[in-house]
Design a protein around this motif. Structure first.
Motif, PDB file in Angstrom:
ATOM      1  N   GLY A 145      73.129  63.021  28.009  1.00 38.26           N
ATOM      2  CA  GLY A 145      72.741  61.629  27.842  1.00 38.26           C
ATOM      3  C   GLY A 145      71.608  61.259  28.764  1.00 38.26           C
ATOM      4  N   LEU A 146      71.357  59.966  28.836  1.00 40.23           N
ATOM      5  CA  LEU A 146      70.324  59.429  29.717  1.00 40.23           C
ATOM      6  C   LEU A 146      70.983  58.961  31.010  1.00 40.23           C
ATOM      7  N   VAL A 147      70.511  59.470  32.124  1.00 34.98           N
ATOM      8  CA  VAL A 147      71.106  59.161  33.423  1.00 34.98           C
ATOM      9  C   VAL A 147      70.006  58.820  34.416  1.00 34.98           C
ATOM     10  N   GLN A 148      70.289  57.909  35.306  1.00 32.00           N
ATOM     11  CA  GLN A 148      69.322  57.576  36.352  1.00 32.00           C
ATOM     12  C   GLN A 148      69.327  58.641  37.438  1.00 32.00           C
ATOM     13  N   PRO A 149      68.221  58.824  38.099  1.00 34.00           N
ATOM     14  CA  PRO A 149      68.191  59.767  39.221  1.00 34.00           C
ATOM     15  C   PRO A 149      69.287  59.453  40.229  1.00 34.00           C
ATOM     16  N   GLY A 150      69.921  60.498  40.715  1.00 31.68           N
ATOM     17  CA  GLY A 150      71.030  60.337  41.643  1.00 31.68           C
ATOM     18  C   GLY A 150      72.387  60.269  40.980  1.00 31.68           C
ATOM     19  N   GLY A 151      72.398  60.117  39.675  1.00 39.20           N
ATOM     20  CA  GLY A 151      73.656  60.032  38.942  1.00 39.20           C
ATOM     21  C   GLY A 151      74.290  61.394  38.709  1.00 39.20           C
ATOM     22  N   SER A 152      75.413  61.369  38.001  1.00 38.70           N
ATOM     23  CA  SER A 152      76.155  62.598  37.710  1.00 38.70           C
ATOM     24  C   SER A 152      76.495  62.667  36.226  1.00 38.70           C
ATOM     25  N   LEU A 153      76.704  63.874  35.783  1.00 40.73           N
ATOM     26  CA  LEU A 153      77.146  64.117  34.416  1.00 40.73           C
ATOM     27  C   LEU A 153      78.100  65.294  34.417  1.00 40.73           C
ATOM     28  N   ARG A 154      79.011  65.298  33.466  1.00 41.83           N
ATOM     29  CA  ARG A 154      79.819  66.483  33.238  1.00 41.83           C
ATOM     30  C   ARG A 154      79.637  66.906  31.788  1.00 41.83           C
ATOM     31  N   ASP A 186      75.574  66.956  39.786  1.00 37.79           N
ATOM     32  CA  ASP A 186      75.521  65.814  40.711  1.00 37.79           C
ATOM     33  C   ASP A 186      74.100  65.600  41.217  1.00 37.79           C
ATOM     34  N   ASN A 187      73.863  64.389  41.697  1.00 41.05           N
ATOM     35  CA  ASN A 187      72.558  64.049  42.263  1.00 41.05           C
ATOM     36  C   ASN A 187      71.414  64.470  41.330  1.00 41.05           C
ATOM     37  N   LEU A 188      71.513  64.029  40.094  1.00 35.50           N
ATOM     38  CA  LEU A 188      70.544  64.424  39.086  1.00 35.50           C
ATOM     39  C   LEU A 188      69.134  64.012  39.457  1.00 35.50           C
ATOM     40  N   ARG A 189      68.191  64.880  39.115  1.00 37.91           N
ATOM     41  CA  ARG A 189      66.780  64.667  39.383  1.00 37.91           C
ATOM     42  C   ARG A 189      66.006  64.684  38.080  1.00 37.91           C
ATOM     43  N   PRO A 190      64.850  64.045  38.039  1.00 39.10           N
ATOM     44  CA  PRO A 190      64.057  64.082  36.799  1.00 39.10           C
ATOM     45  C   PRO A 190      63.766  65.496  36.313  1.00 39.10           C
ATOM     46  N   GLU A 191      63.621  66.424  37.230  1.00 37.22           N
ATOM     47  CA  GLU A 191      63.339  67.801  36.829  1.00 37.22           C
ATOM     48  C   GLU A 191      64.536  68.509  36.199  1.00 37.22           C
ATOM     49  N   GLN A 217      71.308  67.310  25.086  1.00 37.82           N
ATOM     50  CA  GLN A 217      70.144  66.825  25.812  1.00 37.82           C
ATOM     51  C   GLN A 217      70.563  66.038  27.054  1.00 37.82           C
ATOM     52  N   VAL A 218      69.958  66.384  28.173  1.00 38.36           N
ATOM     53  CA  VAL A 218      70.128  65.626  29.415  1.00 38.36           C
ATOM     54  C   VAL A 218      68.763  65.073  29.807  1.00 38.36           C
ATOM     55  N   THR A 219      68.696  63.776  29.958  1.00 42.82           N
ATOM     56  CA  THR A 219      67.451  63.121  30.357  1.00 42.82           C
ATOM     57  C   THR A 219      67.713  62.321  31.621  1.00 42.82           C
ATOM     58  N   VAL A 220      66.930  62.600  32.644  1.00 44.01           N
ATOM     59  CA  VAL A 220      67.078  61.904  33.917  1.00 44.01           C
ATOM     60  C   VAL A 220      65.842  61.048  34.133  1.00 44.01           C
ATOM     61  N   SER A 221      66.048  59.761  34.090  1.00 43.77           N
ATOM     62  CA  SER A 221      64.916  58.852  34.188  1.00 43.77           C
ATOM     63  C   SER A 221      65.402  57.482  34.625  1.00 43.77           C
ATOM     64  N   SER A 222      64.553  56.788  35.359  1.00 40.17           N
ATOM     65  CA  SER A 222      64.875  55.419  35.747  1.00 40.17           C
ATOM     66  C   SER A 222      64.247  54.420  34.766  1.00 40.17           C
TER      67      SER A 222
END
Length: 125
Positions: free
Chosen positions: A9-18, A83-88, A120-125
């Motif tokens: 999904g779409l997650v903000q930087p610093g967030g987590s996903l499982r 954890d601590n997701l980054r845009p990269e 798809q994992v998208t890391v964006s603010s």
């Protein structure tokens, strides 16, 4: 052999996903299983692999610390906690296995495992 990944999904930087990968057609008690990812314009890379017969995990040096692979035998499902997701980290994440391979290290270095559908994992603010 079927592998169905979900949880992206779409997650903000610093967030987590499982992420979850449900396996069917085989038991996760034997082969190694792992997670790979492919970012736009980049080659697919290994994220983490698990030897299901002895629970030995493998993480590439550059990805150690924020990724955790685990397995639920009762659900025949493998997970990837990020954890601590980054845009990269933005990429399509795939799970994969090789029925003839029990080594997590070998699977993560394999170029031709059995691929599942990605999520798809998208890391964006």
């Amino acid at each position: 052999v079927q592998l169905q990944a979900s949880g992206g999904g779409l997650v903000q930087p610093g967030g987590s996903l499982r992420l979850s990968c449900a396996a069917s057609g085989f038991s996760l008690n034997r082969p190694a299983i792992g997670w790979f990812r492919q970012a736009p314009g980049k080659e697919r890379e290994a994220v983490s692999c698990l030897s299901t017969n002895n629970d030995i995990t493998y993480y590439p040096d550059l990805l150690k610390g924020r990724f955790t692979i685990s397995r639920d035998k009762t659900k025949n499902t493998v997970y990837l906690q990020i954890d601590n997701l980054r845009p990269e980290d933005t990429a399509v994440y795939y799970c994969a296995t090789d029925l003839g391979q029990s080594s997590s290290y070998a699977l993560c270095h394999s170029s031709s495992p059995n691929w599942g559908q990605g999520t798809q994992v998208t890391v964006s603010s």
